[in-house]
Design a protein around this motif. Structure first.
Motif, PDB file in Angstrom:
ATOM      1  N   LEU A  23       0.832  -1.206   0.000  1.00 47.03           N
ATOM      2  CA  LEU A  23       0.000   0.000   0.000  1.00 47.03           C
ATOM      3  C   LEU A  23       0.867   1.258   0.000  1.00 47.03           C
ATOM      4  O   LEU A  23       0.581   2.225  -0.725  1.00 47.03           O
ATOM      5  CB  LEU A  23      -0.935  -0.006   1.205  1.00 47.03           C
ATOM      6  N   ASP A  24       1.928   1.268   0.797  1.00 48.32           N
ATOM      7  CA  ASP A  24       2.827   2.432   0.831  1.00 48.32           C
ATOM      8  C   ASP A  24       3.479   2.653  -0.532  1.00 48.32           C
ATOM      9  O   ASP A  24       3.581   3.795  -1.012  1.00 48.32           O
ATOM     10  CB  ASP A  24       3.896   2.245   1.902  1.00 48.32           C
ATOM     11  N   ALA A  25       3.926   1.572  -1.161  1.00 47.97           N
ATOM     12  CA  ALA A  25       4.540   1.676  -2.483  1.00 47.97           C
ATOM     13  C   ALA A  25       3.518   2.135  -3.518  1.00 47.97           C
ATOM     14  O   ALA A  25       3.833   2.940  -4.409  1.00 47.97           O
ATOM     15  CB  ALA A  25       5.144   0.330  -2.893  1.00 47.97           C
ATOM     16  N   SER A  26       2.294   1.639  -3.416  1.00 48.35           N
ATOM     17  CA  SER A  26       1.242   2.012  -4.367  1.00 48.35           C
ATOM     18  C   SER A  26       0.871   3.483  -4.225  1.00 48.35           C
ATOM     19  O   SER A  26       0.637   4.171  -5.229  1.00 48.35           O
ATOM     20  CB  SER A  26       0.011   1.129  -4.152  1.00 48.35           C
ATOM     21  N   MET A  27       0.811   3.978  -2.983  1.00 47.28           N
ATOM     22  CA  MET A  27       0.505   5.401  -2.783  1.00 47.28           C
ATOM     23  C   MET A  27       1.638   6.274  -3.318  1.00 47.28           C
ATOM     24  O   MET A  27       1.386   7.331  -3.918  1.00 47.28           O
ATOM     25  CB  MET A  27       0.248   5.672  -1.295  1.00 47.28           C
ATOM     26  N   TRP A  28       2.879   5.845  -3.105  1.00 50.43           N
ATOM     27  CA  TRP A  28       4.028   6.575  -3.662  1.00 50.43           C
ATOM     28  C   TRP A  28       3.928   6.660  -5.179  1.00 50.43           C
ATOM     29  O   TRP A  28       4.073   7.748  -5.773  1.00 50.43           O
ATOM     30  CB  TRP A  28       5.318   5.869  -3.240  1.00 50.43           C
ATOM     31  N   ALA A  29       3.648   5.531  -5.826  1.00 47.67           N
ATOM     32  CA  ALA A  29       3.552   5.498  -7.286  1.00 47.67           C
ATOM     33  C   ALA A  29       2.325   6.268  -7.778  1.00 47.67           C
ATOM     34  O   ALA A  29       2.390   6.990  -8.783  1.00 47.67           O
ATOM     35  CB  ALA A  29       3.496   4.054  -7.764  1.00 47.67           C
ATOM     36  N   SER A  30       1.215   6.117  -7.079  1.00 47.78           N
ATOM     37  CA  SER A  30      -0.022   6.789  -7.478  1.00 47.78           C
ATOM     38  C   SER A  30       0.138   8.306  -7.479  1.00 47.78           C
ATOM     39  O   SER A  30      -0.344   8.991  -8.389  1.00 47.78           O
ATOM     40  CB  SER A  30      -1.150   6.381  -6.519  1.00 47.78           C
ATOM     41  N   ASN A  31       0.804   8.842  -6.479  1.00 51.40           N
ATOM     42  CA  ASN A  31       1.024  10.289  -6.410  1.00 51.40           C
ATOM     43  C   ASN A  31       1.864  10.778  -7.580  1.00 51.40           C
ATOM     44  O   ASN A  31       1.595  11.841  -8.150  1.00 51.40           O
ATOM     45  CB  ASN A  31       1.698  10.664  -5.091  1.00 51.40           C
ATOM     46  N   ARG A  32       2.874  10.001  -7.964  1.00 51.36           N
ATOM     47  CA  ARG A  32       3.755  10.422  -9.044  1.00 51.36           C
ATOM     48  C   ARG A  32       3.118  10.235 -10.418  1.00 51.36           C
ATOM     49  O   ARG A  32       3.372  11.009 -11.330  1.00 51.36           O
ATOM     50  CB  ARG A  32       5.089   9.670  -8.948  1.00 51.36           C
ATOM     51  N   LEU A  33       2.321   9.205 -10.561  1.00 54.51           N
ATOM     52  CA  LEU A  33       1.658   8.938 -11.839  1.00 54.51           C
ATOM     53  C   LEU A  33       0.306   9.644 -11.950  1.00 54.51           C
ATOM     54  O   LEU A  33      -0.315   9.610 -13.002  1.00 54.51           O
ATOM     55  CB  LEU A  33       1.456   7.433 -12.014  1.00 54.51           C
ATOM     56  N   GLN A  34      -0.146  10.243 -10.826  1.00 51.42           N
ATOM     57  CA  GLN A  34      -1.472  10.881 -10.761  1.00 51.42           C
ATOM     58  C   GLN A  34      -2.544   9.877 -11.215  1.00 51.42           C
ATOM     59  O   GLN A  34      -3.387  10.169 -12.052  1.00 51.42           O
ATOM     60  CB  GLN A  34      -1.508  12.148 -11.610  1.00 51.42           C
ATOM     61  N   ALA A  35      -2.473   8.706 -10.607  1.00 51.83           N
ATOM     62  CA  ALA A  35      -3.337   7.593 -11.009  1.00 51.83           C
ATOM     63  C   ALA A  35      -4.134   7.077  -9.819  1.00 51.83           C
ATOM     64  O   ALA A  35      -3.682   7.166  -8.674  1.00 51.83           O
ATOM     65  CB  ALA A  35      -2.481   6.459 -11.574  1.00 51.83           C
ATOM     66  N   PRO A  36      -5.325   6.517 -10.070  1.00 49.37           N
ATOM     67  CA  PRO A  36      -6.073   5.860  -8.996  1.00 49.37           C
ATOM     68  C   PRO A  36      -5.403   4.567  -8.565  1.00 49.37           C
ATOM     69  O   PRO A  36      -4.585   4.007  -9.303  1.00 49.37           O
ATOM     70  CB  PRO A  36      -7.439   5.588  -9.636  1.00 49.37           C
ATOM     71  N   ILE A  37      -5.739   4.108  -7.363  1.00 50.04           N
ATOM     72  CA  ILE A  37      -5.229   2.831  -6.865  1.00 50.04           C
ATOM     73  C   ILE A  37      -6.352   1.807  -6.879  1.00 50.04           C
ATOM     74  O   ILE A  37      -7.424   2.031  -6.316  1.00 50.04           O
ATOM     75  CB  ILE A  37      -4.688   2.956  -5.434  1.00 50.04           C
ATOM     76  N   GLY A  38      -6.104   0.684  -7.518  1.00 54.85           N
ATOM     77  CA  GLY A  38      -7.015  -0.452  -7.463  1.00 54.85           C
ATOM     78  C   GLY A  38      -6.503  -1.456  -6.440  1.00 54.85           C
ATOM     79  O   GLY A  38      -5.412  -2.011  -6.598  1.00 54.85           O
ATOM     80  N   LEU A  39      -7.261  -1.663  -5.370  1.00 56.77           N
ATOM     81  CA  LEU A  39      -6.884  -2.623  -4.331  1.00 56.77           C
ATOM     82  C   LEU A  39      -7.344  -4.002  -4.769  1.00 56.77           C
ATOM     83  O   LEU A  39      -8.544  -4.295  -4.766  1.00 56.77           O
ATOM     84  CB  LEU A  39      -7.524  -2.240  -3.000  1.00 56.77           C
TER      85      LEU A  39
END
Length: 284
Positions: A23-39
């Protein structure tokens, strides 16, 4: 899975020990890619022998949503497994929201294997995030090899990297990753070390110089290094440790299957031994 949103970062919540890191890695990537997170949670098979215990896999403040009873028992039915998956997804979403994550978060709950679930999201996603120790029968290599999407494999805890090592070997997968790195905002803020392990000859020097120039022209702060060494894995790990680099990047399975059979796979060796997050670009 009809609610799959294009260009998402997919967080695979298949490993109890790595849920928070994923989750921490996904939030890091999501912020940089300006993308939603699919759990993404793939319900484990009823035939799975080993118990999977998610109790305490996340650190959140809401004590009313503890996962004390989130254990897969041998005789549980499909409805119980589904309920447990929904509980995990609910807590994962709460963790992201508590971390002040601004991007959209949504759940993908599949009653299928992890490999089938990854195959479903593969073509429409920007990035897939996996924990280093998956609980399914497939190995990391088996999950990554057929992928069309870049995959980030993380240990726990996930530490946001400040620099990255791009292991460049002048094969097709390296050039595909180079093209992607020149365009993606994921690592644009990082200092990138482009490192080639091989003989110090004209061909390697020219290939490395051209790859370095492309990164520089794309506005990326980078350094280049050619390491004359036979052991690719050892050379890359030594360089990474010496320069305190927090992210390893490479093409995935760039060798032919015959060469892998005869010499082994550098990707598999790196997957098995790296202690930092590892970003792999697919061969397909």
């Amino acid at each position: 899975m009809s609610n799959l949103k294009p260009d998402s970062v997919i967080a695979c919540l298949d490993c109890p020990d790595h849920v928070q890191a994923v989750l921490d890695a996904s939030m890091w990537a999501s912020n940089r890619l300006q993308a939603p997170i699919g759990l993404l949670h793939a319900v484990p098979s009823l035939q799975q022998k080993a118990a999977i215990n998610y109790s305490g896999c996340l650190n959140i403040d809401d004590e009313n949503i503890l996962l004390d009873n989130f254990t897969t028992h041998e005789h549980q039915g499909n409805s119980e497994l589904k309920a447990q998956g929904q509980l995990l997804l609910h807590q994962a979403a709460a963790y992201c929201e508590q971390s002040l994550h601004k991007r959209k978060i949504y759940s993908l709950h599949r009653h299928a294997s992890l490999s089938e679930s990854i195959d479903y999201v593969d073509e429409k996603s920007q990035l897939i995030v996996l924990g280093h120790h998956v609980t399914c029968k497939s190995t990391l290599s088996q999950l990554i090899r057929p992928s069309l999407c870049p995959i980030l494999v993380t240990h726990t805890p996930f530490m946001p990297p400040k620099s990255a090592l791009f292991a460049f070997d002048n094969r097709a997968t390296s050039h595909k990753m180079l093209n992607w790195l020149c365009k993606t905002p994921l690592v644009r803020a990082l200092s990138i070390h482009i490192v080639m392990v091989g003989k110090e000859n004209a061909e390697n020097c020219d290939a490395l110089r051209e790859a370095y120039a492309r990164l520089k022209q794309s506005g990326i702060h980078c350094k280049k290094k050619l390491l004359d060494c036979r052991d690719v894995r050892a050379a890359l790990h030594y360089y990474q440790n010496e320069h305190d680099i927090g992210l390893l990047m490479s093409g995935a399975f760039g060798q032919s299957r015959l060469r892998e059979l005869l010499q082994g796979s550098n990707t598999e060796r790196l997957l098995g031994t790296t202690k930092t997050p590892y970003l792999l670009f697919p061969k397909a």
